[in-house]
Design an enzyme around this catalytic site. Structure first.
Site, PDB file in Angstrom:
ATOM      1  N   GLY A  45       0.812  -1.211   0.000  1.00 28.97           N
ATOM      2  CA  GLY A  45       0.000   0.000   0.000  1.00 28.97           C
ATOM      3  C   GLY A  45       0.841   1.254   0.000  1.00 28.97           C
ATOM      4  O   GLY A  45       1.681   1.450   0.888  1.00 28.97           O
ATOM      5  N   GLY A  47      -0.284   4.423   0.248  1.00 25.37           N
ATOM      6  CA  GLY A  47      -1.052   5.559   0.743  1.00 25.37           C
ATOM      7  C   GLY A  47      -0.273   6.326   1.793  1.00 25.37           C
ATOM      8  O   GLY A  47       0.926   6.111   1.995  1.00 25.37           O
ATOM      9  N   ILE A  49      -0.219   6.465   5.240  1.00 24.39           N
ATOM     10  CA  ILE A  49       0.441   5.780   6.361  1.00 24.39           C
ATOM     11  C   ILE A  49       1.619   4.950   5.873  1.00 24.39           C
ATOM     12  O   ILE A  49       2.703   4.966   6.467  1.00 24.39           O
ATOM     13  CB  ILE A  49      -0.571   4.901   7.128  1.00 24.39           C
ATOM     14  CG1 ILE A  49      -1.642   5.776   7.781  1.00 24.39           C
ATOM     15  CG2 ILE A  49       0.139   4.069   8.185  1.00 24.39           C
ATOM     16  CD1 ILE A  49      -2.754   4.984   8.445  1.00 24.39           C
ATOM     17  N   GLU A  68       2.009  -1.096  -4.719  1.00 25.53           N
ATOM     18  CA  GLU A  68       0.772  -0.320  -4.788  1.00 25.53           C
ATOM     19  C   GLU A  68      -0.038  -0.724  -6.018  1.00 25.53           C
ATOM     20  O   GLU A  68       0.510  -0.883  -7.110  1.00 25.53           O
ATOM     21  CB  GLU A  68       1.094   1.173  -4.830  1.00 25.53           C
ATOM     22  CG  GLU A  68      -0.048   2.093  -5.188  1.00 25.53           C
ATOM     23  CD  GLU A  68      -1.232   1.999  -4.245  1.00 25.53           C
ATOM     24  OE1 GLU A  68      -2.368   1.916  -4.746  1.00 25.53           O
ATOM     25  OE2 GLU A  68      -1.023   1.996  -3.016  1.00 25.53           O
ATOM     26  N   GLY A 131      -5.324   0.739   3.900  1.00 26.39           N
ATOM     27  CA  GLY A 131      -6.502   1.511   4.268  1.00 26.39           C
ATOM     28  C   GLY A 131      -7.129   1.046   5.570  1.00 26.39           C
ATOM     29  O   GLY A 131      -6.697   0.051   6.174  1.00 26.39           O
ATOM     30  N   ALA A 179      -7.250  12.625  12.357  1.00 26.96           N
ATOM     31  CA  ALA A 179      -7.564  12.941  13.752  1.00 26.96           C
ATOM     32  C   ALA A 179      -8.156  14.335  13.893  1.00 26.96           C
ATOM     33  O   ALA A 179      -9.130  14.542  14.624  1.00 26.96           O
ATOM     34  CB  ALA A 179      -6.307  12.810  14.613  1.00 26.96           C
ATOM     35  N   HIS A 304      10.033  37.304   7.063  1.00 30.17           N
ATOM     36  CA  HIS A 304      11.181  36.901   6.250  1.00 30.17           C
ATOM     37  C   HIS A 304      12.411  36.749   7.144  1.00 30.17           C
ATOM     38  O   HIS A 304      12.640  37.596   8.015  1.00 30.17           O
ATOM     39  CB  HIS A 304      11.454  37.964   5.182  1.00 30.17           C
ATOM     40  CG  HIS A 304      12.698  37.694   4.387  1.00 30.17           C
ATOM     41  ND1 HIS A 304      12.729  36.786   3.355  1.00 30.17           N
ATOM     42  CD2 HIS A 304      13.954  38.212   4.489  1.00 30.17           C
ATOM     43  CE1 HIS A 304      13.942  36.754   2.838  1.00 30.17           C
ATOM     44  NE2 HIS A 304      14.710  37.612   3.516  1.00 30.17           N
TER      45      HIS A 304
END
Length: 318
Positions: A45, A47, A49, A68, A131, A179, A304
């Protein structure tokens, strides 16, 4: 208010369930309990995480391979940004196998298919990160008739379900599993419970990918805006327009991309890859949320030298 959260998705892949049971396959929870670094880590995966943990493990000397199914990493992240992130991680030794389907998890590696051909990547440990799914079963929702779609509780912008006086917040509604989204959803739910009008505005929820380099995003991408038929113009400038960014980084291929609504002359999306992106994306989120006119953004004074000056530079380029 129902707030039962989510849990990792564990698909019916041969050997995966057994791997989880033995500890050979880990989710993002178990991986934090490691006491030794694996030599070879395969991440299933690409994604958010999976990428965050990939970034960490590659930085401490682990050989990491990401598998993936899609043809790009980082899910719905702006394509230009995800491509830069991939190249950056590849320079640090991470291998990506995109457009691949995992078919089996074996005790010494992960088997996947691409273009009809089967390949195997050796692994000492496997991280499962494809997921999460809402935890909605076994709490009696069927007894009161709460609507559920694909395992997630259906809520409106007040966080109310189809049943009067029943609300749901956080991952259990399956909207944006972050979260800070859950915190805001809970506030909205409680305010409405107490008779105070409040709504969720999901289009201004910022997201951060805590990799190195860091990614900060909010609002529409170029692709999503055009899919909605919005008249937009996009500008993408190198992060090297920021002197502090140049002074503090050796990997200088970051960018700041803005999406501007031509009809309203307001900022509707921002996508940044580079140092501190997750820290100042909140300021850009406020600009999107408040629908600040571009001409007024030009008049804002940015301190700056800061990396966040890149936003003002991009506005003027636009």
């Amino acid at each position: 208010m129902i707030a039962t959260g989510s849990m990792p998705v564990v698909p019916p892949i041969t050997g995966l369930k057994e791997g989880v049971a033995s500890g050979y396959v880990m989710t993002n929870k178990e991986v934090l309990d490691l006491t030794e670094l694996p030599k070879n880590l395969v991440v299933i995966g690409g994604g958010v995480i999976g990428l965050e943990l990939t970034s960490y493990f590659s930085s401490v000397g682990v050989n990491v391979t990401v598998i993936e199914m899609l043809d790009k990493i980082a899910g719905p992240t702006e394509k230009e940004i995800s491509a830069i992130l991939q190249k950056s991680l590849e320079r640090k030794g991470v291998k990506f196998n995109l457009g691949c389907k995992v078919t089996a998890v074996e005790k010494d590696g992960v088997v996947y298919e691409k273009d009809g051909k089967s390949e195997k990547v050796p692994a000492d440990k496997v991280l499962l990160s494809i997921g999460r799914r809402a935890v909605s079963a076994g709490i009696g929702l069927e007894n009161i008739g709460v609507n559920i779609e694909r395992g997630a509780i259906v809520t409106d912008d007040k966080m109310q379900t189809n049943v009067a006086n029943v609300y749901a917040a956080g991952d259990v509604n399956g909207k944006i599993m972050l979260a800070h989204t859950a915190y805001r959803e809970s506030e909205v739910a409680i305010n409405n419970m107490l008779g105070k009008k409040d709504i969720m505005r999901y289009n201004v929820i910022p997201s951060v990918i805590y990799t190195n380099p860091e990614v900060g995003s909010v609002g529409e991408t170029e692709e999503s805006a055009k899919a909605k038929g919005l008249d937009v113009k996009c500008v993408s400038i190198p992060m090297t327009y920021s002197g502090r960014y140049v002074a503090e980084n050796t990997d200088l291929d970051g960018v700041c991309k803005l999406v501007i609504n031509n009809k309203t002359n307001t900022l509707i999306g921002a996508h940044i890859i580079g140092s501190y992106a997750g820290e100042f994306i909140v300021a850009v989120s406020a600009m999107v949320d408040l629908e600040v006119d571009i001409e007024n953004i030009k008049k804002l004074v940015f301190p700056h030298p800061t990396v966040c000056e890149i936003v003002r530079e991009a506005i003027f380029q636009a």
